[in-house]
Design a protein around this motif. Structure first.
Motif, PDB file in Angstrom:
ATOM      1  N   GLU A 156       1.106  -0.737   0.036  1.00 18.43           N
ATOM      2  CA  GLU A 156      -0.218  -0.311  -0.496  1.00 18.43           C
ATOM      3  C   GLU A 156       0.735   1.527   0.169  1.00 18.43           C
ATOM      4  N   VAL A 157       1.732   1.580   1.065  1.00 19.77           N
ATOM      5  CA  VAL A 157       2.830   2.253   1.136  1.00 19.77           C
ATOM      6  C   VAL A 157       3.467   2.815  -0.168  1.00 19.77           C
ATOM      7  N   ILE A 403     -17.276  -4.063   5.866  1.00 17.84           N
ATOM      8  CA  ILE A 403     -16.500  -4.806   4.547  1.00 17.84           C
ATOM      9  C   ILE A 403     -15.746  -3.165   4.781  1.00 17.84           C
ATOM     10  N   TYR A 404     -15.074  -3.895   3.722  1.00 18.70           N
ATOM     11  CA  TYR A 404     -13.782  -2.739   3.379  1.00 18.70           C
ATOM     12  C   TYR A 404     -13.619  -2.674   1.655  1.00 18.70           C
ATOM     13  N   GLY A 405     -13.239  -2.041   0.878  1.00 25.74           N
ATOM     14  CA  GLY A 405     -12.304  -2.134  -0.536  1.00 25.74           C
ATOM     15  C   GLY A 405     -11.040  -2.760  -0.048  1.00 25.74           C
ATOM     16  N   GLY A 406     -10.583  -2.787   0.390  1.00 29.67           N
ATOM     17  CA  GLY A 406      -8.627  -2.077   0.883  1.00 29.67           C
ATOM     18  C   GLY A 406      -8.319  -3.276   1.556  1.00 29.67           C
ATOM     19  N   GLU A 407      -7.017  -4.156   2.053  1.00 33.37           N
ATOM     20  CA  GLU A 407      -6.947  -4.930   2.998  1.00 33.37           C
ATOM     21  C   GLU A 407      -7.344  -4.847   3.794  1.00 33.37           C
ATOM     22  N   SER A 408      -7.865  -5.865   4.258  1.00 33.86           N
ATOM     23  CA  SER A 408      -8.414  -5.936   5.969  1.00 33.86           C
ATOM     24  C   SER A 408      -6.933  -5.938   7.117  1.00 33.86           C
ATOM     25  N   HIS A 409      -6.468  -6.622   6.855  1.00 32.85           N
ATOM     26  CA  HIS A 409      -5.015  -6.393   7.453  1.00 32.85           C
ATOM     27  C   HIS A 409      -4.407  -4.996   7.976  1.00 32.85           C
ATOM     28  N   ASP A 430     -13.138 -10.308  -2.090  1.00 32.74           N
ATOM     29  CA  ASP A 430     -13.647 -10.752  -2.397  1.00 32.74           C
ATOM     30  C   ASP A 430     -14.429 -10.164  -3.191  1.00 32.74           C
ATOM     31  N   TYR A 431     -13.813  -9.032  -4.185  1.00 30.18           N
ATOM     32  CA  TYR A 431     -14.542  -8.427  -4.630  1.00 30.18           C
ATOM     33  C   TYR A 431     -13.990  -9.493  -6.663  1.00 30.18           C
ATOM     34  N   TRP A 440      -5.528   1.337  -2.722  1.00 26.77           N
ATOM     35  CA  TRP A 440      -6.116   1.505  -1.253  1.00 26.77           C
ATOM     36  C   TRP A 440      -7.362   0.357  -1.716  1.00 26.77           C
ATOM     37  N   GLY A 441      -6.964  -0.168  -2.932  1.00 25.79           N
ATOM     38  CA  GLY A 441      -8.390  -1.315  -2.853  1.00 25.79           C
ATOM     39  C   GLY A 441      -9.025  -1.033  -4.605  1.00 25.79           C
TER      40      GLY A 441
END
Length: 685
Positions: A156-157, A403-409, A430-431, A440-441
């Motif tokens: 991400e960074v 529910i998130y659009g990026g990586e939940s970790h 999951d999309y 960022w997703g």
């Protein structure tokens, strides 16, 4: 005939005259009297020059704010003091080895070790100073522990840096490489130095040299060594950070991580009974009996009892501060939110507890008060058996999901949620076919489409549910699909355009929600986690903690809440409006049970400063300094400090101190939780 005159020709010099010594040669000649310590002295001199030059450059860049403080000269002098601390820290590791390696048998290793260490240390100083302007531009302070924490998320960074800060990144790497080459050239003569002096001279001088370095690091004869609070000379935290250097700022932040559990004690100390008495008195509630195993556990009697409690959906909007909401004094880039505010409870004076997403998460989903430490989302003792809204709802048969659009970790969210009541997580994996995917997703539209589908399915199956939806499109480098909005700025990748797109996606979601079967059975909260860039020249820039908040859905009527409120008040209020009768350990207020004219209160953690606001009165707690009193002028959006303490100043500051100490104690002792289910069943019987 006159005698012959013989003139002797001048004798030719047998040796060619040597050229004058170069500046580098003169530099090392001047260092020769320092013997085996010469490379360490060279590193110190070069380091001081680099750090002072960087500080001067940063001060000139931020001259308007520096000049406003009137302490530019003191900043430079105190900056040298900080730099001596840092170069002292760099000198100590090789210095500890000097009595063994700087002798005749180890001389060759000593030369190579100190040569390599000096190049590494000086290059590190340059690298972090080069990273500083970009970090200040984003966070309004020098690099701190965030600089290290985000290294855990390289994908991400790096993607964010490449897409949003490419010029800064490339320039920084190039100049760092040039600096490494320059320092290699500077230190090269040392590799040819022969050892001079005797062993007894080294061993006799070493204690004195080591004590000198140790004193440079301690930098004071007081009972406590120097820390960043010692150099907080103004109320402008960014200017204070310029006095430091970035290597020491990061180093000190990392060092402080081991003090997380007692972090709030930097403001003062207070007995546990006094903390609890003060906190419960401020809420107007009776404190649980002394000796209670869970000292903040209270019973919530809902203001709207329901035969069948409502479902709950929380939409946590990334970086959507009041600066982007026209009716709150911001820009006109959230027209959909402006429409929605007419349909529910609209908060006019709602304040975030901090400046990072995890701080917003701990406040909105757990009702946990802020501390100078990391958010409990990341801390080890809160990864299980720690209260969140999901836990009492899960015990009542609710499906609880994130529910998130990026990586939940990212930011340890998955671990925290899974360990504390959330039974299901949806993230970018999951999309299967998102419309748009950025650094960022997936886009907010993809996120809300998935949330609508999941909520519809739960409702159709007759399952009560709690769904937390966390957006991400409004995050640097501000990527979103083309053709969705009329751009506010001409350049697409700006925060204003990203906010406008996030608002567009939010509006589409609520259009669907209002037409759905689940609308009449569901309570919705739309709230920001924090503002996008929290900065200012006051001790705490309160105006940048101001965020929008809206509760709507089901039978919620239109209402304006003008009381000062905090994110930590939201989860208690939600449970009450849902019709949930439950025990909980939260300290927040049930706003649905209060009169409209209550002035309210909010708390804000800004770096190591802690602001406590009651109405428009403010006290700021600072490490190792007296409380700072002032007033927040809402019309001018500015904290005005410097007033004499009010008549109740001591009690005012004690209330702030109690609320700052309570969460650290609850975390440390693992007291912020519900009774376990066996205990709860036994109590019910």
């Amino acid at each position: 005939m006159p005698p012959a005159v013989i003139v002797a020709a001048p004798a030719q010099s047998s040796a060619r005259q040597d050229p004058p010594p170069s500046l580098l040669q003169r530099f090392w000649a001047a260092l020769r009297p320092f013997g085996p310590y010469a490379p360490l002295v060279a590193m110190m001199v070069a380091g001081l020059l680099v750090l002072s030059a960087s500080r001067i450059g940063l001060m000139l860049w931020q001259w308007e704010r520096v000049a406003a403080t009137g302490i530019a000269g003191r900043m430079l002098l105190q900056g040298v003091r900080v730099d001596l601390i840092q170069v002292g820290l760099l000198v100590v590791p090789p210095l500890l080895l000097a009595p063994v390696l700087a002798t005749a048998p180890g001389w060759r290793l000593w030369r190579r070790l100190t040569w390599a260490w000096a190049i590494f240390g000086l290059t590190l100083l340059v690298f972090l100073e080069l990273a500083t302007p970009g970090f200040i531009g984003e966070y309004d302070t020098r690099p701190n522990r965030l600089f290290v924490e985000y290294l855990k998320y390289p994908n991400e960074v790096l993607s964010m840096l490449w897409l949003g800060f490419r010029v800064h990144l490339l320039a920084g790497l190039v100049f760092t490489a040039v600096a490494a080459w320059a320092f290699t050239s500077l230190m090269r003569p040392w590799l040819g130095e022969a050892r001079r002096g005797r062993h007894w001279q080294l061993w006799l001088s070493w204690p004195f040299v080591f004590l000198l370095a140790a004193f440079a690091i301690r930098s004071t004869t007081d009972h406590r060594p120097a820390n960043p609070a010692l150099f907080a000379l103004t109320t402008d935290t960014m200017v204070n950070s310029l006095i430091l250097n970035s290597t020491w700022s990061v180093t000190h932040a990392i060092y402080n991580l081991k003090h997380e559990s007692g972090s709030s004690e930097i403001y003062g100390r207070m007995g546990e009974d006094e903390i609890l008495d003060t906190v419960f008195a401020a809420r107007g509630l009776q404190r649980p009996p002394a000796g209670s195993p869970l000292p903040t556990l209270t019973l919530l009697e809902p203001t709207r009892p329901r035969e069948r409690p409502l479902n709950l959906v929380i939409v946590l909007e990334e970086s959507l501060g009041a600066t982007f909401v026209e009716s709150l004094g911001g820009l006109p880039v959230t027209p959909e939110l402006e429409k929605l505010k007419e349909q529910g409870w609209w908060f006019e004076q709602l304040y975030a507890t901090g400046t990072r997403s995890v701080r917003g998460i701990e406040a909105v989903t757990a009702g946990f008060l802020p501390t100078p430490a990391q958010s409990v989302v990341k801390l080890s003792l809160s990864q299980e058996n720690f209260f969140s809204l999901a836990e009492p709802l899960r015990r009542r048969g609710y499906l609880t999901e994130f529910i998130y659009g990026g990586e939940s970790h990212f930011d340890n969210m998955r671990s925290f949620f899974k360990g504390n009541g959330f039974t299901r997580i949806v993230d970018q994996n999951d999309y299967p076919a998102p419309r748009f995917k950025g650094s960022w997703g997936v886009s907010d539209e993809d996120l809300f489409d998935r949330a609508h589908a999941e909520i519809s399915r739960h409702h159709a199956e007759g399952k009560p549910f709690f769904t937390l939806v966390f957006t991400s499109s409004n995050h640097a480098p501000f990527e979103f699909p083309d053709g969705r909005i009329e751009l506010y700025d001409s350049d697409k990748a700006t925060e204003n355009n990203a906010v406008k797109y996030a608002d567009h996606a939010l509006g589409r979601f609520f259009e669907k929600a209002r037409q759905s079967d689940y609308w009449r059975d569901t309570l919705f909260l739309v709230v920001a986690d924090h503002d996008i860039r929290v900065r200012g020249d006051t001790a705490v820039p309160i105006e940048r903690f101001h965020i929008p908040g809206l509760i709507l859905g089901a039978d919620i009527e239109a209402r304006r809440l003008r009381t000062v409120a905090s994110q930590v008040d939201l989860p208690v209020t939600l449970l009450s409006l849902m019709g949930i009768r439950t025990e909980h350990p939260m300290i927040g207020r049930d706003l649905s049970a209060e009169a409209a004219d209550v002035p309210g209160r909010a708390m804000m953690q800004y770096e190591q400063n802690y602001a406590w606001m009651e109405g428009d009165r403010v006290v700021v707690l600072r490490p190792d300094q007296p409380p700072l009193f002032g007033r927040y002028e809402r019309s001018g959006k500015r904290l005005v400090t410097g007033d004499a303490p009010p008549p109740d100043g001591e009690a005012f500051a004690r209330r702030a101190l109690a609320h700052s100490l309570l969460p650290a104690w609850l975390y440390r002792e693992r007291l912020y939780r519900l009774p376990d289910e066996a205990e709860a069943s036994a109590a019910a019987r």
